[in-house]
Design an enzyme around this catalytic site. Structure first.
Site, mmCIF file in Angstrom:
data_model
loop_
_atom_site.group_PDB
_atom_site.id
_atom_site.type_symbol
_atom_site.label_atom_id
_atom_site.label_comp_id
_atom_site.label_asym_id
_atom_site.label_seq_id
_atom_site.Cartn_x
_atom_site.Cartn_y
_atom_site.Cartn_z
ATOM 1 N N HIS A 17 29.335 46.045 32.207
ATOM 2 C CA HIS A 17 28.960 46.581 33.521
ATOM 3 C C HIS A 17 29.291 48.075 33.605
ATOM 4 C CE1 HIS A 17 29.449 42.302 35.335
ATOM 5 N NE2 HIS A 17 28.183 42.621 35.439
ATOM 6 N N CYS A 48 36.576 43.279 39.099
ATOM 7 C CA CYS A 48 35.820 42.007 39.164
ATOM 8 C C CYS A 48 36.471 40.973 40.056
ATOM 9 C CB CYS A 48 35.709 41.376 37.784
ATOM 10 S SG CYS A 48 35.677 42.509 36.438
HETATM 11 C C1 CIR Z 1 30.676 37.792 32.807
HETATM 12 O O1 CIR Z 1 30.328 38.009 31.653
HETATM 13 O O2 CIR Z 1 29.873 37.780 33.743
HETATM 14 C C2 CIR Z 1 32.132 37.524 33.100
HETATM 15 N N1 CIR Z 1 32.713 36.848 31.984
HETATM 16 C C3 CIR Z 1 32.881 38.796 33.389
HETATM 17 C C4 CIR Z 1 32.441 39.480 34.642
HETATM 18 C C5 CIR Z 1 33.198 40.718 34.908
HETATM 19 N N2 CIR Z 1 32.807 41.282 36.153
HETATM 20 C C6 CIR Z 1 32.821 42.571 36.441
HETATM 21 O O3 CIR Z 1 33.057 43.401 35.565
HETATM 22 N N3 CIR Z 1 32.486 42.937 37.669
#
Ligand code: CIR
Length: 260
Positions: free
Chosen positions: A168, A255
């Site tokens: 991201h 996150c």
């Molecule tokens: C994913 O790959 O969607 C999750 N394992 C990690 C999401 C992390 N979210 C973020 O950076 N906002």
């Protein structure tokens, strides 16, 4: 005046579930340990609360292994919220779990209806604009729809690009204050932060870039002493939280909460 990009009265988090072991990850660097993650999560929530903010802690969602990463489900602004449309198919249902929670809080909850995709991790709200990084999870149509929705609240959206191979946009940057961004060198090299002061993560400490400014604190992952020292020297009140388990799933400090 309240600075909407880092002064918050509330946050929403969700407890990690046992299904976290099935969470998405770019590379397998080990199975996340739920007990450790629960401890880290509790520490994170305690720091948010220490600022005086009210934190709504939602129960774990077994059916969605990545549901602890609530940031990806919505963009929260003072005027209202926008429900996202995750580019990861296994995460689409998380939005339905979050929408009623935000509808209880906000009068205005809008939705990205598609066909584009967008995840909250690709959105950096600063005091003057909303930067959205195109990535493997966020496409041009998703960015354009967000722009058309938040236009009514007076926000300008600027499309930028998440570096290749980075999950991201905010994996590589964070807001530190109204003028200042913490960024990896590789992201800053794209020129997307022109007009801002930029503090770089130290070499080899790129994973420190996913931090959050939450009221008086900068909350960052533990284990990045040079970057932490840089932030302290710049006058920030730094709090560190162990992130070893979320890091196995490419997750970090931003996150884990929706902040507004
Ligand atoms: C994913 O790959 O969607 C999750 N394992 C990690 C999401 C992390 N979210 C973020 O950076 N906002």
């Amino acid at each position: 005046m309240t600075e909407h990009s880092y002064e918050f009265t509330r946050a929403v988090t969700r407890k990690p579930s046992a299904s976290i072991v099935d969470g998405l990850r770019a590379a397998d660097i080990g199975t996340p340990d739920l007990d450790q993650m629960l401890k880290d999560h509790a520490h994170y929530v305690a720091i948010l609360r220490e600022t005086g903010a009210k934190v709504v802690e939602l129960p774990a969602l077994e059916a969605y292994p990545d549901a602890v990463f609530v940031e990806d489900t919505a963009l929260c602004l003072p005027e209202g919220a926008v429900m996202m449309r995750p580019g990861a198919p296994s995460r689409a249902g998380e939005v339905d779990g979050m929408a009623p929670v935000l509808r209880d809080i906000y009068d205005d909850v809008l939705e990205i209806s598609g066909p584009g995709f967008i995840e909250g991790g690709d959105i950096l709200t600063t005091s003057k604009e909303i930067l959205v990084g195109r990535s493997a999870r966020t496409d041009a149509a998703g960015v354009a729809e967000l722009q058309s929705l938040v236009d009514q609240w007076g926000y300008s959206v600027r499309e930028v690009f998440t570096p290749e191979g980075v999950l991201h946009f905010k994996t590589d940057c964070s807001l530190l204050d109204a003028e200042t961004i913490l960024s990896t060198k590789r992201l800053d090299a794209s020129g997307c932060f022109e007009g801002y002061n930029v503090i770089h993560t130290s070499d080899g400490e790129e994973a420190a870039a996913n931090a959050i400014r939450f009221n008086q604190f900068v909350i960052m992952p533990a284990g990045f002493p040079k970057t932490s020292e840089r932030l302290c020297a710049a006058g920030y009140d730094v709090r560190e939280v162990n992130n070893t388990e979320c890091a196995k799933l490419d997750g970090g400090m931003s996150c884990l909460s929706l902040r507004f």
